[in-house]
Design an enzyme around this catalytic site. Structure first.
Site, PDB file in Angstrom:
ATOM      1  N   ASP A  94       0.830  -1.169  -0.177  1.00 27.36           N
ATOM      2  CA  ASP A  94       0.131  -0.016   0.174  1.00 27.36           C
ATOM      3  C   ASP A  94       0.854   1.407   0.041  1.00 27.36           C
ATOM      4  O   ASP A  94       2.005   1.103   0.467  1.00 27.36           O
ATOM      5  CB  ASP A  94      -0.919   0.108   1.265  1.00 27.36           C
ATOM      6  CG  ASP A  94      -0.339  -0.320   2.400  1.00 27.36           C
ATOM      7  OD1 ASP A  94       0.614  -1.012   2.553  1.00 27.36           O
ATOM      8  OD2 ASP A  94      -0.909   0.570   3.411  1.00 27.36           O
ATOM      9  N   GLU A 152      -0.126  -2.189   5.262  1.00 26.69           N
ATOM     10  CA  GLU A 152       0.686  -2.020   6.282  1.00 26.69           C
ATOM     11  C   GLU A 152       0.240  -0.744   6.907  1.00 26.69           C
ATOM     12  O   GLU A 152       0.680  -0.694   8.036  1.00 26.69           O
ATOM     13  CB  GLU A 152       2.071  -2.281   5.886  1.00 26.69           C
ATOM     14  CG  GLU A 152       3.077  -2.592   6.744  1.00 26.69           C
ATOM     15  CD  GLU A 152       3.468  -1.111   7.451  1.00 26.69           C
ATOM     16  OE1 GLU A 152       3.875  -0.824   8.632  1.00 26.69           O
ATOM     17  OE2 GLU A 152       3.539  -0.081   6.586  1.00 26.69           O
TER      18      GLU A 152
END
Length: 410
Positions: A94, A152
């Site tokens: 991400d 994350e």
């Protein structure tokens, strides 16, 4: 050992040469992939284009690919075909809600979204590891799972969902390898730390309730702004007066919102904060202190509080046995001076910690700093960038560690 492992142990020079050649041959593709990912960043649990791109890369390497793991995660499985141990390598996927200001020709094309923490380079490095290990299949026995994890950056993170979906099972993973770029470590060097390396990162939302009134008649109300100010001050005692000075801890208030006009006492104030620690027991104790101090101060001043405490990622604890595989791989490829033994942990959080609660593993810190190209900014900075040569270093080291693990496990 399998017959293949015995054969490999008898010809390490050929393996070292083959590894170096494969890493060098892969490097142009690694740069191309990283830049494509950098131009198309996606936020937590929205990594759809990212996942599709990674899936194509993994299939190209000969991996069996599973998508939709832990919502938007991708897993590639590479097998030697003759049994053996099982290892895993993890990358996060991400990006961050940051408006890029690098001016790079491959800067983000998505307004307000940027790979400002290096996850694009993590993905490219791990995808390159898959490509190199595929080429080196004659040199190892076993199975490697390449885990590309969503979210994350946003708690509760994507690791929990991937673990729940069985990413460490069928076949069972015996060791897991991770990496994170580090803009404070020069390119060509790698940071390692045994034991606790990153903190448990808990967050809290604290609402202070008072009694609104006219600013000229403060005695007729209970000023929530004043109560909040006293709570902020008192919370510092949680660390300075209620915590063992030899036990690292942080309590910080990062946001306060309240009030409607300069001459109206606020009846309600919202606060957001974070608590960091390096021990699970200490984390629980800190939570109790935050609750006690905030509610006690509010009651003493005629108000009350509502506390929503958000338990974050656990302490990231590296296993020495896996770090030693990294150390051996670094010494063999680049010499001992390329190892940076990190003396202090970081107070940031990382959900790689969840994997380490299940299986032995370690996260290395890949040096990407190079002042000559402006690679000097901290994570999450709008001008964050890396020296891309670090990806070849990271690929070489992870492959070296994997080969040692797969060929030394009986």
């Amino acid at each position: 050992m399998t017959r293949k492992q015995k054969e490999v142990s008898s010809r390490p020079e050929g393996l070292n040469r083959a590894l170096a050649e494969a890493v060098n041959a892969r490097y142009p593709a690694a740069v191309k992939l990283r830049r494509a990912l950098h131009m198309h960043p996606e936020l937590a649990f929205a990594e759809h284009w990212t996942g599709e791109t990674i899936a194509v890369e993994l299939k190209r390497c000969g991996c069996r690919v599973q998508t939709g793991v832990g919502r938007t995660g991708v897993v590639g499985v590479l097998e030697s075909g003759d049994g053996g141990p099982v290892a895993a390598v993890r990358s996060d996927m991400d990006a961050l809600p940051v408006a890029e200001q690098t001016g790079l020709p491959f800067a983000s094309k998505i307004a307000g979204v940027m790979h400002a923490c290096g996850h694009d380079s993590h993905m490219s490095t791990v995808a390159s590891t898959a490509a190199v290990m595929s080429k080196l299949r004659p040199y190892w026995s076993g199975t490697i799972k390449f885990i590309f994890q969503p979210s994350e950056e946003v708690c509760p993170g994507g690791a929990v969902g991937m673990i729940a979906d069985g990413v460490l099972k069928r076949p069972d993973v015996g060791a897991i390898f991770g990496l994170h770029v580090d803009p404070w470590i020069p390119v060509g060097r790698i940071g390692l730390r045994d034991g606790a390396m990153m903190a448990q990162a808990d967050d809290f939302d604290l609402t202070v309730f008072g009694k609104s009134g006219h600013g000229a008649r403060p005695h007729l109300g209970h000023d929530a702004v004043y109560i909040a100010a006293q709570i902020v001050s008192a919370l510092q005692s949680v660390v300075s007066r209620s915590t063992d000075p030899l036990q690292p801890a942080v309590v910080s208030i990062g946001k306060i919102t309240g009030g409607t006009a300069r001459n109206i006492m606020a009846g309600e104030v919202a606060m957001e904060g974070t608590v960091r620690s390096l021990d699970e027991t200490e984390a629980r104790r800190l939570r109790k202190h935050v609750e006690r101090v905030s509610s006690g101060v509010a009651r003493a001043l005629g108000g009350r509080v509502k506390l929503d405490y958000l338990v974050g990622y656990p302490v990231l604890v590296n296993h020495r046995s896996i770090n030693d595989l990294y150390r051996a791989a670094i010494r063999d490829a680049f010499g001992g001076r390329s190892i940076v033994e990190l003396k202090e942990p970081l107070m940031g959080g990382e959900d790689f910690a969840y994997y380490l609660q299940k299986v032995p593993g370690a996260m290395m810190r890949l040096g990407v700093r190079n002042p000559e190209i402006g690679a000097v900014h901290a994570w999450h900075h709008p001008q964050f960038t890396i020296d891309e040569k670090a990806m070849a270093v990271g690929t070489h080291v992870i492959c070296g560690a994997l080969l040692r693990y797969l060929n030394s496990t009986t």
